[in-house]
Write a protein that holds these residues in place. Sequence first.
Motif, PDB file in Angstrom:
ATOM      1  N   SER A  62     -10.565   4.402 -14.440  1.00  0.00           N
ATOM      2  CA  SER A  62     -11.041   4.236 -12.948  1.00  0.00           C
ATOM      3  C   SER A  62     -10.655   2.829 -12.534  1.00  0.00           C
ATOM      4  N   LYS A  63     -10.937   1.702 -13.718  1.00  0.00           N
ATOM      5  CA  LYS A  63     -10.719   0.457 -13.321  1.00  0.00           C
ATOM      6  C   LYS A  63      -9.309   0.023 -13.112  1.00  0.00           C
ATOM      7  N   THR A  64      -8.453   0.582 -14.091  1.00  0.00           N
ATOM      8  CA  THR A  64      -6.720   0.483 -13.996  1.00  0.00           C
ATOM      9  C   THR A  64      -6.497   0.836 -12.709  1.00  0.00           C
ATOM     10  N   VAL A  65      -6.668   2.031 -12.428  1.00  0.00           N
ATOM     11  CA  VAL A  65      -6.460   2.781 -11.019  1.00  0.00           C
ATOM     12  C   VAL A  65      -6.702   1.840  -9.836  1.00  0.00           C
ATOM     13  N   ASN A  66      -7.986   1.434  -9.784  1.00  0.00           N
ATOM     14  CA  ASN A  66      -8.458   0.677  -8.841  1.00  0.00           C
ATOM     15  C   ASN A  66      -7.690  -0.662  -8.617  1.00  0.00           C
ATOM     16  N   ARG A  67      -7.470  -1.508  -9.878  1.00  0.00           N
ATOM     17  CA  ARG A  67      -6.744  -2.640  -9.800  1.00  0.00           C
ATOM     18  C   ARG A  67      -5.223  -2.463  -9.420  1.00  0.00           C
ATOM     19  N   LYS A  68      -4.729  -1.479  -9.928  1.00  0.00           N
ATOM     20  CA  LYS A  68      -3.298  -0.783  -9.136  1.00  0.00           C
ATOM     21  C   LYS A  68      -3.245  -0.963  -7.727  1.00  0.00           C
ATOM     22  N   ASN A  69      -4.334  -0.219  -7.190  1.00  0.00           N
ATOM     23  CA  ASN A  69      -4.278   0.181  -5.959  1.00  0.00           C
ATOM     24  C   ASN A  69      -4.483  -1.145  -5.166  1.00  0.00           C
ATOM     25  N   GLU A  70      -5.358  -1.910  -5.746  1.00  0.00           N
ATOM     26  CA  GLU A  70      -5.724  -3.217  -4.892  1.00  0.00           C
ATOM     27  C   GLU A  70      -4.570  -4.039  -4.877  1.00  0.00           C
ATOM     28  N   ASP A  71      -3.669  -4.069  -6.055  1.00  0.00           N
ATOM     29  CA  ASP A  71      -2.526  -4.970  -6.127  1.00  0.00           C
ATOM     30  C   ASP A  71      -1.472  -4.517  -5.038  1.00  0.00           C
ATOM     31  N   GLU A  72      -1.328  -3.162  -4.976  1.00  0.00           N
ATOM     32  CA  GLU A  72      -0.341  -2.726  -4.109  1.00  0.00           C
ATOM     33  C   GLU A  72      -0.784  -2.902  -2.665  1.00  0.00           C
ATOM     34  N   ILE A  73      -1.914  -2.741  -2.341  1.00  0.00           N
ATOM     35  CA  ILE A  73      -2.540  -3.086  -0.842  1.00  0.00           C
ATOM     36  C   ILE A  73      -2.161  -4.653  -0.665  1.00  0.00           C
ATOM     37  N   ARG A  74      -2.460  -5.620  -1.574  1.00  0.00           N
ATOM     38  CA  ARG A  74      -2.319  -6.983  -1.201  1.00  0.00           C
ATOM     39  C   ARG A  74      -0.809  -7.127  -0.997  1.00  0.00           C
ATOM     40  N   LYS A  75      -0.037  -6.548  -2.031  1.00  0.00           N
ATOM     41  CA  LYS A  75       1.362  -6.880  -1.902  1.00  0.00           C
ATOM     42  C   LYS A  75       1.594  -6.248  -0.217  1.00  0.00           C
ATOM     43  N   LEU A  76       1.213  -5.218   0.284  1.00  0.00           N
ATOM     44  CA  LEU A  76       1.670  -4.774   1.579  1.00  0.00           C
ATOM     45  C   LEU A  76       1.254  -5.813   2.601  1.00  0.00           C
ATOM     46  N   VAL A  77       0.129  -6.265   2.328  1.00  0.00           N
ATOM     47  CA  VAL A  77      -0.510  -7.140   3.394  1.00  0.00           C
ATOM     48  C   VAL A  77      -0.038  -8.348   3.676  1.00  0.00           C
ATOM     49  N   TYR A  78       0.327  -8.981   2.483  1.00  0.00           N
ATOM     50  CA  TYR A  78       0.910 -10.367   2.312  1.00  0.00           C
ATOM     51  C   TYR A  78       2.439 -10.372   2.306  1.00  0.00           C
ATOM     52  N   GLU A  79       3.186  -9.182   2.286  1.00  0.00           N
ATOM     53  CA  GLU A  79       4.427  -9.144   2.341  1.00  0.00           C
ATOM     54  C   GLU A  79       5.172  -9.774   3.796  1.00  0.00           C
ATOM     55  N   GLY A  80       4.477  -9.576   4.863  1.00  0.00           N
ATOM     56  CA  GLY A  80       5.100 -10.220   6.074  1.00  0.00           C
ATOM     57  C   GLY A  80       4.562 -11.709   6.222  1.00  0.00           C
ATOM     58  N   GLN A  81       3.602 -12.125   5.228  1.00  0.00           N
ATOM     59  CA  GLN A  81       3.075 -13.651   5.443  1.00  0.00           C
ATOM     60  C   GLN A  81       3.817 -14.465   4.589  1.00  0.00           C
ATOM     61  N   LYS A  82       4.837 -14.106   3.861  1.00  0.00           N
ATOM     62  CA  LYS A  82       5.273 -15.030   2.996  1.00  0.00           C
ATOM     63  C   LYS A  82       6.211 -16.048   3.541  1.00  0.00           C
ATOM     64  N   ASN A  83       6.281 -17.259   2.950  1.00  0.00           N
ATOM     65  CA  ASN A  83       6.849 -18.475   3.689  1.00  0.00           C
ATOM     66  C   ASN A  83       8.523 -18.222   3.258  1.00  0.00           C
ATOM     67  N   LEU A  84       9.322 -17.866   3.765  1.00  0.00           N
ATOM     68  CA  LEU A  84      10.867 -17.902   3.180  1.00  0.00           C
ATOM     69  C   LEU A  84      11.365 -19.010   3.855  1.00  0.00           C
ATOM     70  N   SER A  85      12.375 -19.515   2.984  1.00  0.00           N
ATOM     71  CA  SER A  85      13.264 -20.437   3.588  1.00  0.00           C
ATOM     72  C   SER A  85      14.393 -20.043   4.583  1.00  0.00           C
ATOM     73  N   GLN A  86      14.909 -20.821   5.536  1.00  0.00           N
ATOM     74  CA  GLN A  86      15.925 -20.273   6.447  1.00  0.00           C
ATOM     75  C   GLN A  86      17.037 -19.359   5.961  1.00  0.00           C
ATOM     76  N   ALA A  87      17.590 -19.696   4.653  1.00  0.00           N
ATOM     77  CA  ALA A  87      18.650 -19.039   3.932  1.00  0.00           C
ATOM     78  C   ALA A  87      18.340 -17.746   3.653  1.00  0.00           C
ATOM     79  N   GLN A  88      16.968 -17.747   3.004  1.00  0.00           N
ATOM     80  CA  GLN A  88      16.515 -16.225   2.751  1.00  0.00           C
ATOM     81  C   GLN A  88      16.367 -15.385   3.979  1.00  0.00           C
ATOM     82  N   GLN A  89      15.657 -15.973   4.715  1.00  0.00           N
ATOM     83  CA  GLN A  89      15.599 -15.250   6.063  1.00  0.00           C
ATOM     84  C   GLN A  89      16.873 -14.723   6.796  1.00  0.00           C
TER      85      GLN A  89
END
Length: 101
Positions: A53-80
């Motif tokens: 259960s700990k490993t499953v919860n940790r994976k789920n939390e990592d995935e949720i964090r990744k989805l939340v912070y995906e739009g908030q990353k600071n990308l350079s102009q070239a990357q954008q």
Amino acid sequence: MAQGKLKLKGKPSTNNKKPASKKGSAFSARKNVPIQSKKHKFQESHKLKQAVSKTVNRKNEDEIRKLVYEGQKNLSQAQQAVIEHHKRQATNEQAGGSSSK
């Protein structure tokens, strides 16, 4: 007067009874393979469930964090620019075909 049988010294009486066969003891000690208690078995399974259960919860939390912070990353102009280019290509292909031939 003497009553009963006379006591005579003679041969000792022979025992006609069969010797009692020795059966195995009710409890035999197992020195090589000790039996684990029931409590130990349940504790082991509980620890395993907790680890899973700990490993499953940790994976789920990592995935949720990744989805939340995906739009908030600071990308350079070239990357954008590259991301926008790939988005335009994807929409062109879905619309009917690619413009570059």
